[in-house]
Design an enzyme around this catalytic site. Structure first.
Site, PDB file in Angstrom:
ATOM      1  N   ARG A  59     -54.904   8.750 -38.587  1.00  0.00           N
ATOM      2  CA  ARG A  59     -55.120  10.197 -38.416  1.00  0.00           C
ATOM      3  C   ARG A  59     -55.305  10.892 -39.766  1.00  0.00           C
ATOM      4  O   ARG A  59     -55.973  11.917 -39.868  1.00  0.00           O
ATOM      5  CB  ARG A  59     -53.970  10.825 -37.620  1.00  0.00           C
ATOM      6  CG  ARG A  59     -54.060  12.327 -37.498  1.00  0.00           C
ATOM      7  CD  ARG A  59     -53.362  12.900 -36.257  1.00  0.00           C
ATOM      8  NE  ARG A  59     -52.066  12.314 -35.978  1.00  0.00           N
ATOM      9  CZ  ARG A  59     -50.947  12.533 -36.675  1.00  0.00           C
ATOM     10  NH1 ARG A  59     -50.960  13.354 -37.708  1.00  0.00           N
ATOM     11  NH2 ARG A  59     -49.808  11.950 -36.353  1.00  0.00           N
ATOM     12  N   TYR A 112     -75.505  27.441 -31.532  1.00  0.00           N
ATOM     13  CA  TYR A 112     -75.209  26.517 -30.437  1.00  0.00           C
ATOM     14  C   TYR A 112     -74.264  27.195 -29.439  1.00  0.00           C
ATOM     15  O   TYR A 112     -73.291  27.842 -29.840  1.00  0.00           O
ATOM     16  CB  TYR A 112     -74.560  25.283 -31.060  1.00  0.00           C
ATOM     17  CG  TYR A 112     -74.186  24.186 -30.120  1.00  0.00           C
ATOM     18  CD1 TYR A 112     -75.165  23.424 -29.510  1.00  0.00           C
ATOM     19  CD2 TYR A 112     -72.854  23.890 -29.873  1.00  0.00           C
ATOM     20  CE1 TYR A 112     -74.821  22.389 -28.655  1.00  0.00           C
ATOM     21  CE2 TYR A 112     -72.500  22.861 -29.023  1.00  0.00           C
ATOM     22  CZ  TYR A 112     -73.490  22.117 -28.422  1.00  0.00           C
ATOM     23  OH  TYR A 112     -73.146  21.087 -27.588  1.00  0.00           O
ATOM     24  N   ASP A 185     -74.019  25.187 -40.221  1.00  0.00           N
ATOM     25  CA  ASP A 185     -74.164  24.035 -39.333  1.00  0.00           C
ATOM     26  C   ASP A 185     -75.564  23.468 -39.577  1.00  0.00           C
ATOM     27  O   ASP A 185     -76.569  24.121 -39.297  1.00  0.00           O
ATOM     28  CB  ASP A 185     -73.984  24.489 -37.875  1.00  0.00           C
ATOM     29  CG  ASP A 185     -74.061  23.334 -36.870  1.00  0.00           C
ATOM     30  OD1 ASP A 185     -74.735  22.328 -37.160  1.00  0.00           O
ATOM     31  OD2 ASP A 185     -73.459  23.463 -35.790  1.00  0.00           O
ATOM     32  N   LYS A 210     -75.751  13.700 -33.175  1.00  0.00           N
ATOM     33  CA  LYS A 210     -77.180  13.943 -32.959  1.00  0.00           C
ATOM     34  C   LYS A 210     -78.027  13.066 -33.897  1.00  0.00           C
ATOM     35  O   LYS A 210     -77.917  11.861 -33.847  1.00  0.00           O
ATOM     36  CB  LYS A 210     -77.446  15.438 -33.146  1.00  0.00           C
ATOM     37  CG  LYS A 210     -76.435  16.358 -32.430  1.00  0.00           C
ATOM     38  CD  LYS A 210     -76.552  16.308 -30.921  1.00  0.00           C
ATOM     39  CE  LYS A 210     -75.444  17.064 -30.188  1.00  0.00           C
ATOM     40  NZ  LYS A 210     -75.216  18.445 -30.596  1.00  0.00           N
TER      41      LYS A 210
HETATM   42  C1  LIG Z   1     -74.208  19.344 -30.484  1.00  0.00           C
HETATM   43  C2  LIG Z   1     -73.979  20.445 -31.435  1.00  0.00           C
HETATM   44  C3  LIG Z   1     -72.676  20.865 -31.752  1.00  0.00           C
HETATM   45  C4  LIG Z   1     -71.461  20.255 -31.094  1.00  0.00           C
HETATM   46  O1  LIG Z   1     -71.341  18.922 -31.444  1.00  0.00           O
HETATM   47  P1  LIG Z   1     -70.607  17.808 -30.542  1.00  0.00           P
HETATM   48  O2  LIG Z   1     -70.710  16.585 -31.363  1.00  0.00           O
HETATM   49  O3  LIG Z   1     -71.364  17.745 -29.254  1.00  0.00           O
HETATM   50  O4  LIG Z   1     -69.211  18.292 -30.339  1.00  0.00           O
HETATM   51  C5  LIG Z   1     -72.516  21.880 -32.664  1.00  0.00           C
HETATM   52  N1  LIG Z   1     -73.573  22.458 -33.267  1.00  0.00           N
HETATM   53  C6  LIG Z   1     -74.846  22.090 -32.977  1.00  0.00           C
HETATM   54  C7  LIG Z   1     -75.972  22.786 -33.657  1.00  0.00           C
HETATM   55  C8  LIG Z   1     -75.091  21.070 -32.064  1.00  0.00           C
HETATM   56  O5  LIG Z   1     -76.347  20.699 -31.777  1.00  0.00           O
END
Ligand SMILES: *Cc1c(COP(=O)(O)O)cnc(C)c1O
Length: 434
Positions: A59, A112, A185, A210
């Site tokens: 952790r 998002y 992000d 992603k």
């Molecule tokens: C998918 C996504 C998230 C969340 O990510 P997870 O891995 O699904 O928790 C946050 N920001 C953006 C821009 C995303 O495409």
């Protein structure tokens, strides 16, 4: 190994590797272990005090995870990275490291949907207020949203579903006027297309689920700090940071030990390993994703059934000029297009497709499609969807790395089905316009 000295493709393979560790294994192995035995009594004490930075419990840190953290930090041009179990976990720990009850966040409205829910419901429940900026290109809109209790600005480098590009030099300049950090992000762009820290951002977050993974097999998230922010402003702003002991690393030490270490959104070492396998081919994939997306978007723009295509790679996008200034090698592959005929036409199109997977995910090697009005954005009111530019005929795609000609053939069949589901007067209007 710094991205300033070596090329991106070299860094994605070699950065972060610990040569010689684990019996010379050339691929960082999976340390599938909850914890790590101490050599002796003194070492246990030193690991807990921080005097020895070896591993104690997964952790708090794990050798597989740490190798991927070093790789991500190198690719983003950052100083250090923290890997956690999902993108939502990454954003949550970054914000909870900076914001406490009574504090305030200024965010782009174009983010998002899961993040918006986190801000509006979960953070609100913790006594943290969030103001949303609509016109993200207007520095005065960001300035006007800031308050004495504001602790950070937030936006996405490329946003969903209209493909707005955040002008990071502009927004970071406003944040820095008030000594506030900008969090970006960077999930849609990836460090191959854009490195926010080089344009003025202070922290980068990712959903590594992603493009960074690409295989669609494991969730993950990351927070990366640039290292130049310093956290040296008004000490009353961040009483949780121990600057006397940790200097300008105070935020990251707090983030890793006190926020992620306590809340516990740990990534499994196996998932960290899968992420590492994905990152090694990131540049090849994202270049191909971007080229395919441009080809498909240009083709869609010419089809009579399509009323708009929101892809920043097209000259028709209001953010095209910003993209040409900030995005180096392409525009990514997640965008929206809208069909005449609204929801029935969108539904008919989705049902007809064979190659596109109908699912809630993006950045996968496979092409994906989804209908925002009835899925990701279903909980919003009609007015809120209109404010975000989401039409009932809008479809969100993530273009994969297949052959573009096959994707276009699949979409052509989908558009035929959409036309058959569209009332004649809307079809005629579309043909007259086209
Ligand atoms: C998918 C996504 C998230 C969340 O990510 P997870 O891995 O699904 O928790 C946050 N920001 C953006 C821009 C995303 O495409």
């Amino acid at each position: 190994m710094s991205i300033d000295d070596i090329g991106f493709a070299t860094a994605q393979i070699h950065a972060g590797q610990d040569r010689g560790a684990a019996h010379g294994s050339r691929v960082v192995p999976i340390h599938l272990a909850s914890g790590f035995a101490f050599d002796d009594f003194d070492q246990a004490r030193d690991r807990f005090s921080g005097a020895d930075d070896g591993y104690s419990y997964t952790r708090m840190g794990n050798p597989t995870t740490a190798a991927v953290e070093r790789k991500l930090a190198a690719l983003e041009g950052g100083r250090e990275a923290l890997l956690v179990g999902s993108g939502q976990a990454a954003l949550t720990v970054a914000l909870l490291g900076l914001l406490r009850a009574g504090d305030h966040l200024v965010s782009s409205r174009h983010i998002y949907e899961g993040s918006r829910g986190l801000f509006r419901e979960n953070l609100a429940g913790f006594g943290i207020q969030v103001s949303f900026v609509d016109d993200i290109d207007d520095p005065d809109a960001w300035r006007a949203a800031a308050r004495p209790e504001t602790r950070a600005f937030f936006g996405e480098s490329i946003a969903n579903p209209r493909n707005q590009v955040l002008d990071i030099p502009l927004v970071s300049a406003v944040a820095h006027e008030s000594d506030l950090p900008l969090i970006v992000d960077n999930t849609f762009a990836t460090p191959f297309l854009h490195r926010p820290l080089e344009w003025g951002a202070d922290l980068v977050v990712h959903s590594t689920s992603k493009f960074l993974s690409g295989h669609g097999a494991a969730l993950g998230g990351a927070v990366i700090e640039g290292g130049s922010f310093g956290w040296s402003g008004d000490a009353a702003r961040w009483p949780q940071l121990d600057r006397a002991t940790h200097g300008d690393r105070a935020f990251f030490v707090h983030l890793r030990n006190t926020v992620a270490g306590r809340l516990g959104p740990t990534i499994a070492p196996f998932n960290a390993f899968l992420l590492q396998q994905g990152i090694e081919t990131l540049s090849l994939r994202v270049a191909r994703h971007s080229a395919n997306a441009l080809e498909v978007a240009r083709w869609l723009q010419e089809q009579p059934e399509v009323t708009s295509v929101d892809y920043v790679g097209l000259e028709s996008s209001p953010w095209h000029a910003t993209a040409r200034r900030l995005l180096a090698r392409g525009d990514g592959s997640v965008f929206a297009f809208t069909v005449a005929g609204g929801q029935p036409a969108a539904a008919a199109l989705i049902e007809r497709l064979e190659l596109f997977s109908h699912m809630s995910h993006l950045g996968d090697v496979r092409s994906l499609i989804m209908h925002p009005t009835t899925t990701s954005h279903a909980r919003l009111s009609d007015q809120e969807r209109a404010q975000l530019g989401i039409d009932p005929g809008m479809l969100r795609v993530s273009i994969g790395i297949e052959d573009a000609a096959d994707l276009i053939r699949d979409l052509r069949a989908g558009l035929d089905a959409a036309a058959a589901a569209t009332p004649a007067e809307l079809q005629n209007a579309a043909i007259a316009r086209g």
